[in-house]
Design an enzyme around this catalytic site. Structure first.
Site, PDB file in Angstrom:
ATOM      1  N   GLY A  63      78.338  17.203  71.204  1.00  0.00           N
ATOM      2  CA  GLY A  63      79.033  17.274  72.491  1.00  0.00           C
ATOM      3  C   GLY A  63      78.622  18.568  73.155  1.00  0.00           C
ATOM      4  N   HIS A  64      77.793  18.473  74.170  1.00  0.00           N
ATOM      5  CA  HIS A  64      77.273  19.665  74.842  1.00  0.00           C
ATOM      6  C   HIS A  64      77.883  19.737  76.236  1.00  0.00           C
ATOM      7  CE1 HIS A  64      73.474  19.414  72.087  1.00  0.00           C
ATOM      8  NE2 HIS A  64      74.596  19.575  71.423  1.00  0.00           N
ATOM      9  N   ASP A 121      78.486  23.841  68.216  1.00  0.00           N
ATOM     10  CA  ASP A 121      79.353  24.220  69.334  1.00  0.00           C
ATOM     11  C   ASP A 121      79.183  25.673  69.760  1.00  0.00           C
ATOM     12  OD1 ASP A 121      80.438  21.637  69.306  1.00  0.00           O
ATOM     13  OD2 ASP A 121      81.953  22.213  67.829  1.00  0.00           O
ATOM     14  N   THR A 160      82.444  13.070  62.399  1.00  0.00           N
ATOM     15  CA  THR A 160      82.938  12.691  63.724  1.00  0.00           C
ATOM     16  C   THR A 160      83.285  11.207  63.769  1.00  0.00           C
ATOM     17  OG1 THR A 160      80.687  12.272  64.451  1.00  0.00           O
ATOM     18  CG2 THR A 160      81.574  14.479  64.883  1.00  0.00           C
ATOM     19  N   GLN A 194      74.074  20.185  66.884  1.00  0.00           N
ATOM     20  CA  GLN A 194      74.707  20.781  65.691  1.00  0.00           C
ATOM     21  C   GLN A 194      74.208  22.221  65.481  1.00  0.00           C
ATOM     22  OE1 GLN A 194      73.424  17.204  65.100  1.00  0.00           O
ATOM     23  NE2 GLN A 194      75.340  16.825  66.104  1.00  0.00           N
ATOM     24  N   LYS A 234      75.130  25.663  73.082  1.00  0.00           N
ATOM     25  CA  LYS A 234      73.726  25.259  73.291  1.00  0.00           C
ATOM     26  C   LYS A 234      73.550  24.566  74.628  1.00  0.00           C
ATOM     27  CE  LYS A 234      73.997  22.805  69.573  1.00  0.00           C
ATOM     28  NZ  LYS A 234      75.327  23.200  69.066  1.00  0.00           N
ATOM     29  N   LEU A 245      79.279  35.076  79.237  1.00  0.00           N
ATOM     30  CA  LEU A 245      80.633  35.627  79.401  1.00  0.00           C
ATOM     31  C   LEU A 245      81.574  34.644  80.074  1.00  0.00           C
ATOM     32  CD1 LEU A 245      78.794  38.513  80.917  1.00  0.00           C
ATOM     33  CD2 LEU A 245      80.171  38.914  78.885  1.00  0.00           C
ATOM     34  N   THR A 250      84.329  18.793  71.704  1.00  0.00           N
ATOM     35  CA  THR A 250      83.945  18.038  72.896  1.00  0.00           C
ATOM     36  C   THR A 250      83.912  16.538  72.592  1.00  0.00           C
ATOM     37  OG1 THR A 250      82.519  19.907  73.398  1.00  0.00           O
ATOM     38  CG2 THR A 250      82.154  17.944  74.696  1.00  0.00           C
TER      39      THR A 250
HETATM   40  P1  GDP Z   1      77.399  23.098  72.193  1.00  0.00           P
HETATM   41  O1  GDP Z   1      77.763  21.894  71.397  1.00  0.00           O
HETATM   42  O2  GDP Z   1      76.665  24.115  71.396  1.00  0.00           O
HETATM   43  O3  GDP Z   1      76.676  22.751  73.473  1.00  0.00           O
HETATM   44  O4  GDP Z   1      78.788  23.765  72.616  1.00  0.00           O
HETATM   45  P2  GDP Z   1      80.084  23.004  73.206  1.00  0.00           P
HETATM   46  O5  GDP Z   1      79.795  22.586  74.598  1.00  0.00           O
HETATM   47  O6  GDP Z   1      80.540  21.955  72.255  1.00  0.00           O
HETATM   48  O7  GDP Z   1      81.162  24.159  73.121  1.00  0.00           O
HETATM   49  C1  GDP Z   1      81.047  25.336  73.819  1.00  0.00           C
HETATM   50  C2  GDP Z   1      82.223  25.452  74.804  1.00  0.00           C
HETATM   51  O8  GDP Z   1      82.311  26.777  75.274  1.00  0.00           O
HETATM   52  C3  GDP Z   1      82.052  24.596  76.046  1.00  0.00           C
HETATM   53  O9  GDP Z   1      83.322  24.160  76.471  1.00  0.00           O
HETATM   54  C4  GDP Z   1      81.431  25.545  77.068  1.00  0.00           C
HETATM   55  O10 GDP Z   1      81.730  25.189  78.402  1.00  0.00           O
HETATM   56  C5  GDP Z   1      82.103  26.835  76.692  1.00  0.00           C
HETATM   57  N1  GDP Z   1      81.301  28.052  76.905  1.00  0.00           N
HETATM   58  C6  GDP Z   1      79.956  28.224  76.787  1.00  0.00           C
HETATM   59  N2  GDP Z   1      79.642  29.518  76.952  1.00  0.00           N
HETATM   60  C7  GDP Z   1      80.800  30.178  77.164  1.00  0.00           C
HETATM   61  C8  GDP Z   1      81.131  31.551  77.349  1.00  0.00           C
HETATM   62  O11 GDP Z   1      80.277  32.457  77.344  1.00  0.00           O
HETATM   63  N3  GDP Z   1      82.455  31.863  77.504  1.00  0.00           N
HETATM   64  C9  GDP Z   1      83.434  30.913  77.477  1.00  0.00           C
HETATM   65  N4  GDP Z   1      84.693  31.304  77.628  1.00  0.00           N
HETATM   66  N5  GDP Z   1      83.153  29.610  77.311  1.00  0.00           N
HETATM   67  C10 GDP Z   1      81.861  29.257  77.135  1.00  0.00           C
HETATM   68  P1  IMO Z   2      77.176  20.013  68.661  1.00  0.00           P
HETATM   69  O1  IMO Z   2      75.796  19.497  68.977  1.00  0.00           O
HETATM   70  C1  IMO Z   2      80.124  20.905  65.558  1.00  0.00           C
HETATM   71  C2  IMO Z   2      80.166  18.237  62.062  1.00  0.00           C
HETATM   72  C3  IMO Z   2      81.356  17.345  61.837  1.00  0.00           C
HETATM   73  C4  IMO Z   2      81.368  17.285  60.319  1.00  0.00           C
HETATM   74  C5  IMO Z   2      79.893  17.262  59.971  1.00  0.00           C
HETATM   75  C6  IMO Z   2      79.337  15.871  59.711  1.00  0.00           C
HETATM   76  O2  IMO Z   2      78.178  19.722  69.717  1.00  0.00           O
HETATM   77  O3  IMO Z   2      77.130  21.422  68.229  1.00  0.00           O
HETATM   78  P2  IMO Z   2      78.722  13.847  61.309  1.00  0.00           P
HETATM   79  O4  IMO Z   2      79.565  13.046  62.265  1.00  0.00           O
HETATM   80  O5  IMO Z   2      77.562  14.512  61.953  1.00  0.00           O
HETATM   81  O6  IMO Z   2      78.315  13.054  60.107  1.00  0.00           O
HETATM   82  O7  IMO Z   2      79.718  15.006  60.761  1.00  0.00           O
HETATM   83  O8  IMO Z   2      79.217  17.847  61.076  1.00  0.00           O
HETATM   84  N1  IMO Z   2      79.504  18.110  63.383  1.00  0.00           N
HETATM   85  C7  IMO Z   2      79.581  19.020  64.353  1.00  0.00           C
HETATM   86  N2  IMO Z   2      80.277  20.180  64.433  1.00  0.00           N
HETATM   87  N3  IMO Z   2      79.299  20.549  66.565  1.00  0.00           N
HETATM   88  C8  IMO Z   2      78.571  19.403  66.499  1.00  0.00           C
HETATM   89  O9  IMO Z   2      77.638  19.082  67.415  1.00  0.00           O
HETATM   90  C9  IMO Z   2      78.729  18.567  65.380  1.00  0.00           C
HETATM   91  N4  IMO Z   2      78.188  17.386  65.002  1.00  0.00           N
HETATM   92  C10 IMO Z   2      78.666  17.131  63.778  1.00  0.00           C
HETATM   93  O10 IMO Z   2      82.537  17.909  62.354  1.00  0.00           O
HETATM   94  O11 IMO Z   2      81.909  18.480  59.808  1.00  0.00           O
HETATM   95 MG    MG Z   3      79.456  20.781  70.861  1.00  0.00          MG
END
Ligand code: GDP
Ligand code: IMO
Ligand code: MG
Length: 443
Positions: A40-41, A13, A128, A223, A16, A413, A298
């Protein structure tokens, strides 16, 4: 031309999705190399928010080819929902290709994931619940169903009849669950097969063709490094290899093809699920980070655990992934802080420890040693160059680059595309050797 891997440098999270979407502008092909619908991206484009689980974050560019690689595990039901949602939002999914050797998540995988978590009780991993571990376990055990089996009705019927009966024994006898009807599973998955058939290809060959034609390929990790099955905080990890090395195995390319590796890290740290987290904040500061950062998963909606930036795991991510540079996200979330702490080393059993310990029990005993710096107490959301940043924010970034010993190429940002400072173009700009002589340009 450059072939670039984007990885998460923390516990997932990190943002990415946003960074991959940004870089996809310069990419011809974007490939997801591991993980499944546990990911969840989030990508925000103007007033639209896209939540992607399996489809690469390059899908929003109509001319970019997107590939779900062989190292992923595919839940066809969720993938089809994702395809439908994108089409409804006016995004074409014609350019999506799926590896025929990727493994398929079946209903028994989801049930087994959830039932085994329940059985583990206080030893649960906090998965998850999407069936990821059991799908990868079947891959290793060689009882998995692959996309190529899904595409062949005769083979699917044969394999599923046997596998569902085998899994039913475990479901009933070990977990006291209702057995599945093999025919119902076969019928359900044959419908998914028809929908996905036009997308299924020999993806390694497609990627090789693109390499031969000198196309730019972006490898998108899910991840993060600390959730890696081999290099993360085992057993509190996922069941695949999010690290950069996973990109070669999970797509079928050789390591000589890779030009650069970019690590995405938040300006602080979060983690979802169980497991050690030395810089976790339990009080009001943690809540502030969670609220300002909207730190809710997400995929599962779970509240993310929040803490200060940990430069020890940061340096570990640099080492394990061979990072060339960093994208630091969510700097804006720190805007209100009076002071900001960074973990520079750990204290464990009365000793200072500068490196991430591979011994999980030792890691669980690590206490952070902090360096604390003043906050900037003003909004950075509208900054578009390093010069626009308050001095303390720039100093904070410099400190991160120094502690991690790699340059920062991108600063984010805010969630939208324009809320970004590109310090050095990580695809077309100079490679690490040049960049690192100047970790982050000064005013
Ligand atoms: P990922 O799994 O690595 O793609 O990250 P996620 O999408 O799960 O979580 C990142 C969250 O932060 C998302 O809701 C993005 O829209 C948000 N986000 C990404 N970059 C920024 C940032 O620079 N500032 C803020 N406030 N939110 C951000
Ligand atoms: P993104 O791509 C954050 C965590 C779960 C749990 C562990 C194992 O959005 O960054 P699993 O269901 O994979 O067997 O769970 O990994 N986990 C994540 N945490 N971001 C993710 O994906 C994750 N995918 C799995 O919360 O701790
Ligand atoms: Mg994510």
């Amino acid at each position: 031309m450059a072939n670039v891997i984007v990885i998460g440098a923390q516990w997932g999270d990190e943002g990415k999705g946003k960074i991959t979407d940004l870089l996809s502008k310069s990419a011809d092909v974007v490939v997801r190399y591991q993980g499944g619908v546990n990911a969840g991206h989030t990508v925000v484009v103007k007033d639209q928010t896209f939540k992607l689980h399996l489809i690469p974050s390059g899908i929003l560019y109509p001319d970019t080819e997107c590939i779900i690689g062989c190292g992923t595990v595919i839940d066809p039901k969720v993938l089809i929902e994702e395809l439908d949602q994108l089409e409804q939002l006016g995004v074409s999914t014609e350019n999506l290709l799926i590896s025929e050797t990727a493994h398929v998540t079946m209903p028994y995988h989801r049930i087994l994931d959830q039932a085994s978590e329940e059985r583990r009780g206080e030893h649960r991993i906090g998965t998850t619940g999407r069936g990821i571990g059991p799908t990868y376990a079947d891959k290793s055990e060689r009882t998995g169903i692959r996309m190529i089996d899904l595409m062949d009705p005769e083979s699917l019927r044969k394999r599923l009849r046997w596998t569902v009966e085998y899994k039913n024994v475990i479901l009933e006898k070990l977990y006291n669950q209702t057995p599945l009807d093999p025919q119902a599973v076969i019928d359900e998955y044959l419908v998914y097969a028809d929908r996905l058939r036009p997308h299924v290809v020999d993806s390694s060959l497609r990627i090789y063709d693109a390499i031969q034609r000198k196309r730019n390929i972006l490898f998108e990790g899910a991840q993060g490094t600390l959730l890696d099955l081999d290099h993360g905080t085992y057993p509190y990890v996922t069941s695949s290899n999010p690290v950069a090395g996973g990109a070669c195995v999970g797509t079928g390319v050789g390591p000589t093809v890779i030009d650069r590796v970019i690590g995405v890290a938040k300006a602080y740290t979060t983690r979802v699920g169980e497991g050690p987290f030395p810089t976790e904040l339990h009080g009001i500061t943690g809540e502030l980070l969670c609220d300002r950062g909207a730190e809710f998963g997400t995929t599962t909606g779970r509240r993310r655990r929040c803490g200060w930036f940990d430069a020890v795991i940061g340096r570990y991510a640099v080492r394990i992934n061979g990072l060339d540079c960093l994208a630091i996200t969510k700097l804006d979330v720190l805007d209100e802080m009076d002071e900001i702490s960074i973990c520079v080393a750990y204290e464990v059993d009365g000793e200072r420890c500068n490196d991430f310990p591979s011994n999980a029990r030792r890691f669980a005993r690590c206490k952070p040693i902090y360096k604390t710096v003043p906050g900037w107490k003003q909004s950075t959301a509208n900054c578009r160059t390093l010069e626009d940043l308050p001095r303390q924010a720039l100093d904070y970034l410099k400190l991160l680059a120094e502690l991690m010993e790699v340059p920062i190429a991108i600063v984010s940002l805010g969630a939208s595309r324009d809320q970004t400072i590109i310090v050095e173009d990580p695809i077309h700009g100079p490679k690490r050797a040049l960049l690192s002589t100047n970790p982050i340009p000064t005013h």
